[in-house]
Design a protein around this motif. Structure first.
Motif, PDB file in Angstrom:
ATOM      1  N   UNK A  53      65.317 -27.218 -82.577  1.00  0.00           N
ATOM      2  CA  UNK A  53      64.535 -25.982 -82.704  1.00  0.00           C
ATOM      3  C   UNK A  53      63.076 -26.339 -82.914  1.00  0.00           C
ATOM      4  N   UNK A  54      62.169 -25.639 -82.233  1.00  0.00           N
ATOM      5  CA  UNK A  54      60.775 -25.991 -82.356  1.00  0.00           C
ATOM      6  C   UNK A  54      59.871 -24.851 -82.751  1.00  0.00           C
ATOM      7  N   UNK A  55      60.370 -23.638 -82.868  1.00  0.00           N
ATOM      8  CA  UNK A  55      59.527 -22.491 -83.184  1.00  0.00           C
ATOM      9  C   UNK A  55      59.079 -22.544 -84.631  1.00  0.00           C
ATOM     10  N   UNK A  56      57.780 -22.501 -84.855  1.00  0.00           N
ATOM     11  CA  UNK A  56      57.193 -22.600 -86.186  1.00  0.00           C
ATOM     12  C   UNK A  56      57.530 -21.406 -87.074  1.00  0.00           C
ATOM     13  N   UNK A  67      50.300 -20.258 -94.760  1.00  0.00           N
ATOM     14  CA  UNK A  67      49.377 -20.789 -93.752  1.00  0.00           C
ATOM     15  C   UNK A  67      49.906 -20.593 -92.339  1.00  0.00           C
ATOM     16  N   UNK A  68      51.218 -20.550 -92.178  1.00  0.00           N
ATOM     17  CA  UNK A  68      51.791 -20.285 -90.855  1.00  0.00           C
ATOM     18  C   UNK A  68      51.377 -18.900 -90.366  1.00  0.00           C
ATOM     19  N   UNK A  69      51.374 -17.921 -91.260  1.00  0.00           N
ATOM     20  CA  UNK A  69      50.953 -16.561 -90.903  1.00  0.00           C
ATOM     21  C   UNK A  69      49.437 -16.473 -90.753  1.00  0.00           C
ATOM     22  N   UNK A  70      48.747 -16.974 -91.763  1.00  0.00           N
ATOM     23  CA  UNK A  70      47.293 -16.817 -91.810  1.00  0.00           C
ATOM     24  C   UNK A  70      46.643 -17.436 -90.581  1.00  0.00           C
ATOM     25  N   UNK A  73      48.205 -15.624 -87.162  1.00  0.00           N
ATOM     26  CA  UNK A  73      47.838 -14.218 -86.966  1.00  0.00           C
ATOM     27  C   UNK A  73      46.324 -14.047 -86.871  1.00  0.00           C
ATOM     28  N   UNK A  74      45.579 -14.691 -87.768  1.00  0.00           N
ATOM     29  CA  UNK A  74      44.135 -14.485 -87.807  1.00  0.00           C
ATOM     30  C   UNK A  74      43.373 -15.335 -86.805  1.00  0.00           C
ATOM     31  N   UNK A  75      43.879 -16.537 -86.501  1.00  0.00           N
ATOM     32  CA  UNK A  75      43.109 -17.443 -85.657  1.00  0.00           C
ATOM     33  C   UNK A  75      43.862 -17.927 -84.424  1.00  0.00           C
ATOM     34  N   UNK A  76      45.140 -17.549 -84.282  1.00  0.00           N
ATOM     35  CA  UNK A  76      45.926 -17.980 -83.130  1.00  0.00           C
ATOM     36  C   UNK A  76      46.261 -19.458 -83.132  1.00  0.00           C
ATOM     37  N   UNK A  77      46.178 -20.104 -84.297  1.00  0.00           N
ATOM     38  CA  UNK A  77      46.460 -21.533 -84.419  1.00  0.00           C
ATOM     39  C   UNK A  77      47.855 -21.712 -85.001  1.00  0.00           C
TER      40      UNK A  77
END
Length: 129
Positions: A53-56, A67-70, A73-77
């Motif tokens: 599985x590779x989905x973050x 940090x996964x969301x921030x 969602x905010x920077x597309x990183x």
């Protein structure tokens, strides 16, 4: 304590759990055991997880490292989870154990991700007199 020691054992053996939450803790003979290594991964392995599985963003949203969301969602990183992400999940798990309810209980998935991405967390539930 057993959950913390189990996570420490995983990290000492270069394994990230990446999906630590209350439904992945079993009690056997009075001992807490960490289960479900479906999206676990070795440290510094950027090509494949142990299970493939590779989905973050896979996992229980309220326990995923903010940090996964921030960043996403905010920077597309895309931010890869690491041992600090597991420690964050442990913190949320301990919050649930001490408060007696799951984090963001009653929130829908979108509200949880938006709330976390705005750097908001659950407040402790105060004991009633």
């Amino acid at each position: 304590m057993e959950i913390t020691l189990g996570l420490d054992h995983l990290h000492n053996n270069d394994i990230l759990h990446r999906d630590l939450h209350s439904k992945n803790i079993l009690i056997d003979d009075g001992k807490a055991l960490i289960t479900d290594f479906g999206i676990s991964r070795r440290f510094n392995n950027t090509t494949a997880s142990i299970s493939g599985a590779g989905n973050n963003m896979v996992g229980v949203m309220a326990y995923i490292d903010p940090q996964c969301y921030i960043q996403q969602i905010q920077q597309g990183i895309k931010v890869e989870r690491n041992e600090k992400s597991d420690i964050y999940s442990l913190r949320v798990l301990l919050w649930e154990l001490t408060n007696g309810v799951p984090p963001f209980n009653g929130y829908n998935l979108v509200t949880i991700s938006v709330t976390i991405s705005k750097n908001k967390r659950e407040n402790p539930i105060m004991a009633r007199p």
